[in-house]
Design a protein around this motif. Structure first.
Motif, PDB file in Angstrom:
ATOM      1  N   PRO A 293      52.673  63.969 -10.177  1.00 37.59           N
ATOM      2  CA  PRO A 293      52.047  62.779  -9.344  1.00 37.59           C
ATOM      3  C   PRO A 293      50.935  63.390  -8.529  1.00 37.59           C
ATOM      4  CG  PRO A 293      54.046  63.255  -8.477  1.00 37.59           C
ATOM      5  CD  PRO A 293      54.058  64.238  -9.608  1.00 37.59           C
TER       6      PRO A 293
ATOM      7  N   TRP B 174      52.602  57.824  -3.850  1.00 40.03           N
ATOM      8  CA  TRP B 174      52.026  58.438  -5.150  1.00 40.03           C
ATOM      9  C   TRP B 174      51.510  57.546  -6.001  1.00 40.03           C
ATOM     10  CZ3 TRP B 174      53.933  57.298  -9.911  1.00 40.03           C
ATOM     11  CH2 TRP B 174      55.065  56.236  -9.987  1.00 40.03           C
ATOM     12  N   ASP B 175      50.690  58.170  -6.953  1.00 42.26           N
ATOM     13  CA  ASP B 175      50.313  57.708  -8.043  1.00 42.26           C
ATOM     14  C   ASP B 175      49.967  58.458  -9.386  1.00 42.26           C
ATOM     15  OD1 ASP B 175      46.630  56.979  -6.825  1.00 42.26           O
ATOM     16  OD2 ASP B 175      47.838  58.840  -7.617  1.00 42.26           O
TER      17      ASP B 175
ATOM     18  N   ASP C 239      44.880  54.382 -10.065  1.00 44.08           N
ATOM     19  CA  ASP C 239      46.475  53.512 -10.202  1.00 44.08           C
ATOM     20  C   ASP C 239      46.883  53.003  -8.978  1.00 44.08           C
ATOM     21  OD1 ASP C 239      48.126  55.809 -12.603  1.00 44.08           O
ATOM     22  OD2 ASP C 239      46.637  54.318 -12.823  1.00 44.08           O
ATOM     23  N   THR C 240      47.786  52.131  -9.137  1.00 42.01           N
ATOM     24  CA  THR C 240      48.205  51.515  -7.935  1.00 42.01           C
ATOM     25  C   THR C 240      49.077  52.774  -7.245  1.00 42.01           C
ATOM     26  OG1 THR C 240      48.594  49.364  -8.749  1.00 42.01           O
ATOM     27  CG2 THR C 240      50.025  50.001  -7.275  1.00 42.01           C
ATOM     28  N   GLN C 241      48.902  52.781  -5.879  1.00 44.76           N
ATOM     29  CA  GLN C 241      49.595  53.676  -4.942  1.00 44.76           C
ATOM     30  C   GLN C 241      50.925  52.989  -4.753  1.00 44.76           C
ATOM     31  OE1 GLN C 241      47.730  55.545  -2.018  1.00 44.76           O
ATOM     32  NE2 GLN C 241      46.002  56.351  -3.526  1.00 44.76           N
ATOM     33  N   TYR C 242      52.014  53.916  -4.645  1.00 48.10           N
ATOM     34  CA  TYR C 242      53.341  53.184  -4.383  1.00 48.10           C
ATOM     35  C   TYR C 242      53.676  54.288  -2.994  1.00 48.10           C
ATOM     36  CZ  TYR C 242      53.248  50.673  -8.865  1.00 48.10           C
ATOM     37  OH  TYR C 242      52.952  49.833  -9.675  1.00 48.10           O
TER      38      TYR C 242
ATOM     39  N   ARG D 208      46.687  44.305  -8.490  1.00 46.31           N
ATOM     40  CA  ARG D 208      45.914  45.157  -8.535  1.00 46.31           C
ATOM     41  C   ARG D 208      44.886  44.698  -9.441  1.00 46.31           C
ATOM     42  NH1 ARG D 208      44.853  49.137 -12.822  1.00 46.31           N
ATOM     43  NH2 ARG D 208      43.786  50.670 -12.524  1.00 46.31           N
TER      44      ARG D 208
ATOM     45  N   ASN E  82      40.437  59.452  -5.192  1.00 51.12           N
ATOM     46  CA  ASN E  82      41.678  59.194  -5.032  1.00 51.12           C
ATOM     47  C   ASN E  82      41.874  58.329  -3.744  1.00 51.12           C
ATOM     48  OD1 ASN E  82      41.742  61.852  -6.461  1.00 51.12           O
ATOM     49  ND2 ASN E  82      43.611  61.044  -6.931  1.00 51.12           N
TER      50      ASN E  82
END
Lengths: 112, 113
Positions: free
Chosen positions: A31, A93-94, A99-102, B50, B99
């Motif tokens: 990740p 994390w992603d 991506d979606t970060q959780y 999203r 990021n």
């Protein structure tokens, strides 16, 4: 399914003491990992991110450092805490950029 | 540079009212992403939605709906028939070529019984 853990949940530390916050992710490999700080007033600030073991990018010069000793472990540290380090620290994390970060449950740090 | 503006600092409504949270974003990336997160009093950030920049289709999920309009750089969030459990801080977020996620300052929604 993936889960993200942070500990401790709350911490009260004196000025000048060291700090170590830990974040671990389960259920995924390789990740991207992130540390954010949320000060009073709600804004979230990205502190560090890591795309792999030993790879750390720092976003804001400060009293803190980060390390990633294992694939799913991310540690936030300080040698000497300042009053201004107080806040709510969130790990996320992603997998891929975009991506979606959780987010984890967070650590509430108070420096006195 | 990327930026997200949530002009509404706090909103207070009575239960069962509809409420819209505004979000305006700025980005130079041609491909970008938009998110909404909810932060209840417990503090954990909960992912809600999203969207990709190339998909302007609006979305509905139960009482929640989102209106994405590239022409006005807006990504507004509507809660229909609000409930007390909707009380939280809501963040609009954008991400793009790196990021990094850029968070708005959040809107505190208080739903009164």
């Amino acid at each position: 399914s993936q889960t993200i853990h942070q500990w401790p949940a709350t911490l009260v530390q004196p000025v000048g003491s060291p700090l170590s916050l830990e974040c671990t992710v389960e259920g995924t490999s390789n990740p991207n990992l992130y540390w954010y700080r949320q000060a009073a007033g709600r804004g979230l600030q990205l502190l560090f991110y890591s795309v792999g073991i030993g790879q750390i990018s720092s976003e804001v010069p400060q009293n803190l450092s980060a390390s990633r000793p294992q694939d799913r472990q991310f540690i936030l540290s300080s040698k000497k805490l300042l009053l201004s380090d107080s806040g709510f620290y969130l790990c996320a994390w992603d997998i891929l950029q975009g991506d979606t970060q959780y987010f984890g449950p967070g650590t509430r740090l108070t420096v006195l | 540079a990327q930026k997200v503006t949530q002009a509404q600092t706090e909103i207070s409504v009575v239960e069962k009212e509809d409420v819209t949270l505004d979000c305006v974003y700025e980005t130079r990336d041609t491909t970008y992403y938009l998110f909404w997160y909810k932060q209840p009093p417990s503090g954990e950030l909960v992912f809600l939605i999203r969207r990709n920049s190339f998909d302007e289709q609006n979305e509905i999920s139960g009482r929640y709906s989102w209106n994405f309009q590239k022409s006005t750089s807006s990504f507004n969030f509507t809660i229909t028939a609000s409930q007390v459990v909707d009380s939280a801080v809501y963040f609009c977020v954008t991400g793009g070529a790196t990021n990094k996620l850029i968070f708005g300052t959040g809107t505190l929604l208080a739903v009164q019984p």
